[in-house]
Scaffold this motif. Sequence first.
Motif, short mmCIF file in Angstrom:
data_model
loop_
_atom_site.label_atom_id
_atom_site.label_comp_id
_atom_site.label_asym_id
_atom_site.label_seq_id
_atom_site.Cartn_x
_atom_site.Cartn_y
_atom_site.Cartn_z
N GLU A 174 0.82 -1.21 0.00
CA GLU A 174 0.00 0.00 0.00
C GLU A 174 0.85 1.26 0.00
OE1 GLU A 174 -2.23 -3.45 1.29
OE2 GLU A 174 -0.39 -2.57 2.10
N GLU A 175 2.00 1.22 0.66
CA GLU A 175 2.90 2.37 0.64
C GLU A 175 3.53 2.56 -0.74
OE1 GLU A 175 4.24 2.41 5.36
OE2 GLU A 175 5.36 1.21 3.91
N PHE A 176 3.88 1.46 -1.39
CA PHE A 176 4.33 1.58 -2.79
C PHE A 176 3.22 2.21 -3.63
CE2 PHE A 176 7.72 -1.76 -2.19
CZ PHE A 176 8.76 -1.01 -2.71
N GLY A 177 1.99 1.75 -3.42
CA GLY A 177 0.86 2.32 -4.15
C GLY A 177 0.69 3.80 -3.87
N TYR A 178 0.93 4.20 -2.63
CA TYR A 178 0.82 5.61 -2.24
C TYR A 178 1.84 6.47 -2.98
CZ TYR A 178 1.26 9.74 0.79
OH TYR A 178 1.35 11.03 1.28
N VAL A 179 3.10 6.03 -3.01
CA VAL A 179 4.14 6.82 -3.68
C VAL A 179 3.88 6.85 -5.18
CG1 VAL A 179 6.61 7.11 -4.05
CG2 VAL A 179 5.79 6.21 -1.88
N LEU A 180 3.46 5.72 -5.75
CA LEU A 180 3.11 5.70 -7.17
C LEU A 180 1.97 6.67 -7.47
CD1 LEU A 180 3.20 1.98 -8.35
CD2 LEU A 180 4.46 3.90 -9.32
N ALA A 181 1.00 6.73 -6.56
CA ALA A 181 -0.12 7.65 -6.75
C ALA A 181 0.33 9.10 -6.64
CB ALA A 181 -1.20 7.35 -5.72
N LYS A 182 1.24 9.38 -5.70
CA LYS A 182 1.78 10.75 -5.59
C LYS A 182 2.45 11.15 -6.91
CE LYS A 182 2.11 12.68 -1.97
NZ LYS A 182 1.20 13.61 -1.25
N ARG A 183 3.20 10.22 -7.46
CA ARG A 183 3.85 10.48 -8.75
C ARG A 183 2.81 10.68 -9.85
NH1 ARG A 183 8.15 9.75 -12.11
NH2 ARG A 183 7.56 9.01 -14.17
N SER A 184 1.79 9.83 -9.86
CA SER A 184 0.76 9.91 -10.88
C SER A 184 0.03 11.25 -10.83
CB SER A 184 -0.24 8.76 -10.70
OG SER A 184 -1.29 8.86 -11.62
N VAL A 193 -1.81 0.41 -15.73
CA VAL A 193 -1.91 -0.34 -16.98
C VAL A 193 -0.72 -1.27 -17.18
CG1 VAL A 193 -3.29 1.46 -18.08
CG2 VAL A 193 -0.81 1.53 -18.28
N TRP A 194 0.34 -1.09 -16.39
CA TRP A 194 1.53 -1.94 -16.55
C TRP A 194 1.53 -3.13 -15.61
CZ3 TRP A 194 4.48 3.18 -15.63
CH2 TRP A 194 4.40 3.98 -16.78
N PHE A 195 0.63 -3.17 -14.65
CA PHE A 195 0.68 -4.23 -13.64
C PHE A 195 0.30 -5.58 -14.24
CE2 PHE A 195 -0.44 -0.77 -10.37
CZ PHE A 195 0.90 -0.53 -10.12
N THR A 196 1.10 -6.57 -13.91
CA THR A 196 0.75 -7.95 -14.24
C THR A 196 0.21 -8.67 -13.01
OG1 THR A 196 3.00 -8.75 -13.77
CG2 THR A 196 2.51 -8.04 -16.03
N SER A 197 0.37 -8.06 -11.84
CA SER A 197 -0.08 -8.64 -10.58
C SER A 197 -1.39 -7.98 -10.15
CB SER A 197 0.98 -8.43 -9.49
OG SER A 197 0.45 -8.63 -8.20
N ALA A 198 -2.42 -8.80 -9.94
CA ALA A 198 -3.70 -8.26 -9.48
C ALA A 198 -3.57 -7.64 -8.09
CB ALA A 198 -4.75 -9.37 -9.46
N GLN A 199 -2.73 -8.23 -7.25
CA GLN A 199 -2.53 -7.68 -5.91
C GLN A 199 -1.85 -6.31 -5.96
OE1 GLN A 199 -1.55 -10.75 -6.86
NE2 GLN A 199 -2.85 -12.15 -5.69
N ALA A 200 -0.98 -6.11 -6.95
CA ALA A 200 -0.33 -4.81 -7.10
C ALA A 200 -1.36 -3.75 -7.46
CB ALA A 200 0.74 -4.88 -8.18
N TYR A 201 -2.30 -4.09 -8.32
CA TYR A 201 -3.34 -3.13 -8.71
C TYR A 201 -4.19 -2.74 -7.50
CZ TYR A 201 -7.32 -1.04 -11.04
OH TYR A 201 -8.32 -0.17 -11.42
N THR A 202 -4.55 -3.73 -6.70
CA THR A 202 -5.35 -3.45 -5.50
C THR A 202 -4.60 -2.53 -4.55
OG1 THR A 202 -6.47 -5.58 -5.67
CG2 THR A 202 -6.52 -4.49 -3.52
N ALA A 203 -3.30 -2.79 -4.34
CA ALA A 203 -2.49 -1.96 -3.45
C ALA A 203 -2.37 -0.54 -3.98
CB ALA A 203 -1.10 -2.57 -3.27
N TYR A 204 -2.28 -0.41 -5.31
CA TYR A 204 -2.18 0.92 -5.91
C TYR A 204 -3.47 1.71 -5.69
CZ TYR A 204 -2.14 4.59 -9.44
OH TYR A 204 -2.23 5.80 -10.07
#
Length: 297
Positions: A174-184, A193-204
């Motif tokens: 979730e913290e990775f998702g948070y920083v990615l969102a700040k960047r976004s 759109v680049w995630f191959t992991s469903a869990q990564a998308y949920t965390a984002y």
Amino acid sequence: MANGGPVEHGYPHLETVRAAVTALYRRLSYDTVRAFSVSVAPADVAFCDTDDLYLGAQRVARELVRHYRLPDARLIVGFREMTHAANVELAAGPEYFVELNDRFRTHRRDIGAALAHEVAHVYLHRLDLSFPGTRENEILTDTTATYLGAGWLLLDAFREDGASSQKLGYLTPEEFGYVLAKRSLVFGEDPSVWFTSAQAYTAYTKGLAVARGDFERPPLLSAGWVGRRRYARDRRHAQDHHPVGEPAGPYDFGSAEDGSLRVSFACPTCHQRIRVEVRGRVRVRCGLCRTVLECDT
């Protein structure tokens, strides 16, 4: 690297992450951060099982060195048994020796994620930017990799099901998702759109909700009704008691030398504290990240 064990979730390192974003802007400057507006492309770090292990690892390392704008740095990649995902020897350069966990011999699609973290170590070493303490410094490294466009690979390496789990890096998913969102939110780039992991998308998506919440705190005009009511109550209390002190929470009040009331709050983009006079509607520009904020002080 969590491998089959429990994966920590939530936001236990959030304040350190925010401090890392502030430190990046202070050390790099607004213009340098903006130079990383394009993330590492999936095709540039793709690694399939038919690729030669060592040549492929060197190719991905060169691409990440290019992304971090380290033209005179050369990474020499090897593999060995170890507890952690990878390790880099931070010498004077220009050659840096990186060791990857033997597990990546058969999990090659995650080699880019491991190298994204290690090359970020080299980048911060060149900048002479670090935090005290090993864990804090690793959080700075994860935050740097993610905010500068390579860390989406680390989140995409997160996979968890009933039988096994894998997570790279020190941040929670979730913290990775948070920083990615700040960047976004800064660059208008959608990494999902680049995630191959469903869990990564949920965390984002979870991190994105928290990142958007940073823009919904008073005295920002976009704050919700409950926050605005609380802010008005705290402002009345501050006006009655003439406070003098250091900012501590999401916002804090203090008196200027001329006796006027001031409010201090964190910039929702870079988290540097901003201090302005309490005088109603005002437009504020952060001096560090240049974000323009509509406020009702």
